[in-house]
Design a protein around this motif. Structure first.
Motif, PDB file in Angstrom:
ATOM      1  N   LYS A 144      25.304  18.988  43.639  1.00 36.36           N
ATOM      2  CA  LYS A 144      25.147  19.369  45.044  1.00 36.36           C
ATOM      3  C   LYS A 144      24.739  18.143  45.852  1.00 36.36           C
ATOM      4  O   LYS A 144      23.862  17.391  45.436  1.00 36.36           O
ATOM      5  CB  LYS A 144      24.096  20.475  45.193  1.00 36.36           C
ATOM      6  CG  LYS A 144      24.025  21.023  46.603  1.00 36.36           C
ATOM      7  CD  LYS A 144      23.063  22.190  46.693  1.00 36.36           C
ATOM      8  CE  LYS A 144      23.009  22.848  48.033  1.00 36.36           C
ATOM      9  NZ  LYS A 144      23.030  22.046  49.198  1.00 36.36           N
ATOM     10  N   TYR A 150      30.007  17.467  47.692  1.00 33.93           N
ATOM     11  CA  TYR A 150      29.850  18.758  47.020  1.00 33.93           C
ATOM     12  C   TYR A 150      28.782  19.600  47.704  1.00 33.93           C
ATOM     13  O   TYR A 150      27.700  19.110  48.033  1.00 33.93           O
ATOM     14  CB  TYR A 150      29.476  18.551  45.548  1.00 33.93           C
ATOM     15  CG  TYR A 150      30.605  17.956  44.757  1.00 33.93           C
ATOM     16  CD1 TYR A 150      31.708  18.716  44.408  1.00 33.93           C
ATOM     17  CD2 TYR A 150      30.579  16.616  44.383  1.00 33.93           C
ATOM     18  CE1 TYR A 150      32.766  18.169  43.705  1.00 33.93           C
ATOM     19  CE2 TYR A 150      31.628  16.062  43.676  1.00 33.93           C
ATOM     20  CZ  TYR A 150      32.718  16.846  43.336  1.00 33.93           C
ATOM     21  OH  TYR A 150      33.764  16.295  42.641  1.00 33.93           O
ATOM     22  N   THR A 151      29.103  20.866  47.911  1.00 34.87           N
ATOM     23  CA  THR A 151      28.165  21.792  48.545  1.00 34.87           C
ATOM     24  C   THR A 151      27.597  22.799  47.555  1.00 34.87           C
ATOM     25  O   THR A 151      26.574  23.423  47.824  1.00 34.87           O
ATOM     26  CB  THR A 151      28.860  22.547  49.699  1.00 34.87           C
ATOM     27  OG1 THR A 151      30.009  23.220  49.185  1.00 34.87           O
ATOM     28  CG2 THR A 151      29.273  21.575  50.807  1.00 34.87           C
ATOM     29  N   ASN A 152      28.258  22.964  46.414  1.00 34.70           N
ATOM     30  CA  ASN A 152      27.799  23.897  45.387  1.00 34.70           C
ATOM     31  C   ASN A 152      28.415  23.475  44.060  1.00 34.70           C
ATOM     32  O   ASN A 152      29.614  23.186  44.008  1.00 34.70           O
ATOM     33  CB  ASN A 152      28.230  25.324  45.733  1.00 34.70           C
ATOM     34  CG  ASN A 152      27.774  26.339  44.698  1.00 34.70           C
ATOM     35  OD1 ASN A 152      26.644  26.276  44.214  1.00 34.70           O
ATOM     36  ND2 ASN A 152      28.643  27.266  44.354  1.00 34.70           N
ATOM     37  N   LYS A 178      37.270  25.182  47.037  1.00 39.92           N
ATOM     38  CA  LYS A 178      36.533  25.782  45.926  1.00 39.92           C
ATOM     39  C   LYS A 178      37.417  25.692  44.692  1.00 39.92           C
ATOM     40  O   LYS A 178      38.616  25.997  44.758  1.00 39.92           O
ATOM     41  CB  LYS A 178      36.193  27.239  46.208  1.00 39.92           C
ATOM     42  CG  LYS A 178      35.389  27.885  45.095  1.00 39.92           C
ATOM     43  CD  LYS A 178      35.012  29.315  45.434  1.00 39.92           C
ATOM     44  CE  LYS A 178      34.138  29.883  44.307  1.00 39.92           C
ATOM     45  NZ  LYS A 178      33.836  31.291  44.520  1.00 39.92           N
ATOM     46  N   GLU A 235      32.254  23.593  44.798  1.00 38.51           N
ATOM     47  CA  GLU A 235      32.791  23.648  46.154  1.00 38.51           C
ATOM     48  C   GLU A 235      32.469  22.337  46.829  1.00 38.51           C
ATOM     49  O   GLU A 235      31.454  21.707  46.522  1.00 38.51           O
ATOM     50  CB  GLU A 235      32.157  24.803  46.927  1.00 38.51           C
ATOM     51  CG  GLU A 235      32.462  26.165  46.329  1.00 38.51           C
ATOM     52  CD  GLU A 235      31.694  27.282  47.019  1.00 38.51           C
ATOM     53  OE1 GLU A 235      31.969  27.518  48.207  1.00 38.51           O
ATOM     54  OE2 GLU A 235      30.841  27.890  46.358  1.00 38.51           O
TER      55      GLU A 235
END
Length: 141
Positions: free
Chosen positions: A53, A76-78, A96, A86
């Motif tokens: 993340k 990256y967000t997740n 995603k 994601e």
């Protein structure tokens, strides 16, 4: 680059490999440079990937004849290891990527926001071609 006012696009492939290998080959730079291009007259001479993340990635995609290149990059967000990640691309579009065990194989599904400069079918075909290069790389190593 402005995003298109349309629904996201999904491409997928079934890789003849367990999730652990599929994840590794999708995320490690030494493998990314072997598959991250849509046709044989292109290549990926550089890749860097910090898969966590807020981690960043960048892959240079270039025509082999030197006529054109660009950096595919984002943040990256997740990240859920060996399951999903994601990210937001540099232009703000979202992506995603899911990894799902399917017996001894792995189903890899990418869902992404389209951009507005190229037709949806062209974008889908390009992302699918890259995903098939990835599948071939995993299965041949």
């Amino acid at each position: 680059m402005k995003t298109a006012d349309t629904q996201s696009i999904t491409v997928e492939t079934l890789v003849n490999a367990p999730v652990e290998k599929a994840w590794k080959y999708f995320s490690e730079p030494e493998h990314i440079t072997k598959w991250a291009f849509a046709s044989d007259d292109w290549h990926a001479p550089y890749a860097d990937n910090d898969l966590r993340k807020d981690g960043k990635f960048k892959t240079t995609m270039a025509a082999k004849d030197g006529s054109f290149s660009f950096d595919f990059e984002g943040v990256y967000t997740n990240v859920v290891p060996k399951k999903t990640f994601e990210y937001a691309m540099a232009d703000g579009r979202k992506v995603k990527v899911d990894f799902a065990a399917d017996g001894s194989k792995t189903r890899v599904t990418e869902t992404f926001d389209p951009e507005s400069q190229n037709p949806i079918d062209m974008q889908r075909a390009g992302w699918q071609a890259i995903l098939e290069n990835y599948r071939r790389h995993v299965e041949s190593n």
